[in-house]
Scaffold this motif. Structure first.
Motif, PDB file in Angstrom:
ATOM      1  N   LYS A  18       0.662  -1.199   0.139  1.00  0.00           N
ATOM      2  CA  LYS A  18       0.078  -0.117  -0.061  1.00  0.00           C
ATOM      3  C   LYS A  18       0.863   1.042   0.014  1.00  0.00           C
ATOM      4  O   LYS A  18       1.914   1.259   0.809  1.00  0.00           O
ATOM      5  N   PHE A  20       1.361   5.419  -0.358  1.00  0.00           N
ATOM      6  CA  PHE A  20       0.693   6.967   0.100  1.00  0.00           C
ATOM      7  C   PHE A  20       1.654   7.847  -0.440  1.00  0.00           C
ATOM      8  O   PHE A  20       2.695   8.009  -0.260  1.00  0.00           O
ATOM      9  N   GLU A  22       1.841  12.093  -0.739  1.00  0.00           N
ATOM     10  CA  GLU A  22       1.155  13.217  -0.190  1.00  0.00           C
ATOM     11  C   GLU A  22       1.474  14.401  -0.863  1.00  0.00           C
ATOM     12  O   GLU A  22       2.463  14.686  -1.367  1.00  0.00           O
ATOM     13  N   TYR A  64      -6.507   3.140  -7.893  1.00  0.00           N
ATOM     14  CA  TYR A  64      -6.148   4.519  -6.826  1.00  0.00           C
ATOM     15  C   TYR A  64      -7.438   4.851  -6.190  1.00  0.00           C
ATOM     16  O   TYR A  64      -8.433   4.474  -6.394  1.00  0.00           O
ATOM     17  N   SER A  67      -7.589  10.904  -0.732  1.00  0.00           N
ATOM     18  CA  SER A  67      -8.238  11.441   0.649  1.00  0.00           C
ATOM     19  C   SER A  67      -8.041  12.944   0.689  1.00  0.00           C
ATOM     20  O   SER A  67      -6.754  13.337   0.302  1.00  0.00           O
ATOM     21  N   SER A  75      -4.131  13.484  -0.777  1.00  0.00           N
ATOM     22  CA  SER A  75      -3.246  12.243  -0.590  1.00  0.00           C
ATOM     23  C   SER A  75      -3.710  11.210  -1.762  1.00  0.00           C
ATOM     24  O   SER A  75      -4.781  11.065  -2.186  1.00  0.00           O
ATOM     25  N   ILE A  77      -3.614   7.322  -2.895  1.00  0.00           N
ATOM     26  CA  ILE A  77      -3.517   5.914  -2.328  1.00  0.00           C
ATOM     27  C   ILE A  77      -3.168   4.679  -3.342  1.00  0.00           C
ATOM     28  O   ILE A  77      -4.297   4.868  -4.256  1.00  0.00           O
ATOM     29  N   GLU A  79      -3.683   1.129  -3.318  1.00  0.00           N
ATOM     30  CA  GLU A  79      -4.055   0.148  -2.152  1.00  0.00           C
ATOM     31  C   GLU A  79      -3.137  -1.176  -2.287  1.00  0.00           C
ATOM     32  O   GLU A  79      -2.816  -1.640  -1.253  1.00  0.00           O
TER      33      GLU A  79
END
Lengths: 115, 113
Positions: A18, A20, A22, A64, A67, A75, A77, A79
């Motif tokens: 996973k 992330f 930012e 994708y 957030s 953000s 993500i 998964e």
């Protein structure tokens, strides 16, 4: 001077992890965008947000999610990262209203490699 | 739906020579057009934009572009390039909703001494 910053310039991840990514902007922009950039394909929009907790799918949202809990932060993500997600990821932001809303400000990009 | 075509993926040119990077768009409505530049290892930055008014638009670093509605083009020009202009250039069109842009595939300008 508008500043859009991305958490990493280079990232190497393994398949299935996973991930992330930012992005933070300091201009109080309502709109924020995530693109991926691939040679010969230009920039393709993954997701877009015009307000906190709001999101819209772009042209290539599969694999994708995003957030946006705070106005300045957006953000991206992955998964479960896959090798076909190896790419340059660019974040951008813009105002929502007025003539300036068409001008997007970009971060320096994150080059993600999935092995 | 709007789309953008950049016909040249690469343009090699000698320093101090003129250059034109081509961009054509398709749209059934009024458009707003943009050129962005991406220097090596950097994000994109706005070079110039056309929203309305004069069809000749001047941007940063001596670049200009001309909006031609009849030919649906927005070509980027510079009369004399420098080594520092070496970069990738993207044409973009406003989609008409959601403040989203559609980008072309980019043209890599390589300026040689």
């Amino acid at each position: 001077d508008v500043k859009v910053t991305q958490s990493s310039r280079y990232l190497v991840k393994r398949t299935g992890e996973k991930v992330f990514l930012e992005c933070v902007q300091d201009m109080d922009h309502e709109n924020m965008f995530w693109y991926r950039q691939d040679p010969g394909l230009g920039l393709r929009l993954i997701y877009f947000s015009y307000d906190v907790k709001m999101k819209e799918k772009g042209d290539i949202p599969e694999g994708y999610s995003v957030s946006r809990e705070k106005k300045e932060r957006f953000s991206l993500i992955l998964e479960s990262a896959s090798t076909n997600q190896t790419s340059m990821y660019l974040c951008a932001s813009s105002f929502r209203w007025g003539d300036s809303s068409y001008e997007q400000y970009f971060g320096p990009g994150t080059r993600l490699t999935v092995t | 739906a709007q789309s953008v075509t950049q016909l040249d993926s690469q343009v090699p040119v000698f320093e101090e020579a003129p250059v034109e990077l081509r961009c054509n768009y398709s749209s059934s409505v009024s458009v707003y057009l943009f050129w962005y530049v991406q220097y090596p290892n950097q994000g994109l930055q706005l070079l110039l934009k056309y929203l309305s008014g004069s069809t000749l638009v001047k941007g940063i670093n001596g670049f200009e572009a001309e909006f031609n509605k009849s030919q649906t083009s927005f070509h980027l020009r510079k009369p004399s390039v420098h080594i520092s202009d070496t970069a990738e250039y993207f044409c973009a069109v406003y989609r008409g909703s959601g403040d989203k842009l559609t980008f072309g595939t980019g043209t890599r300008l390589a300026v040689r001494p």
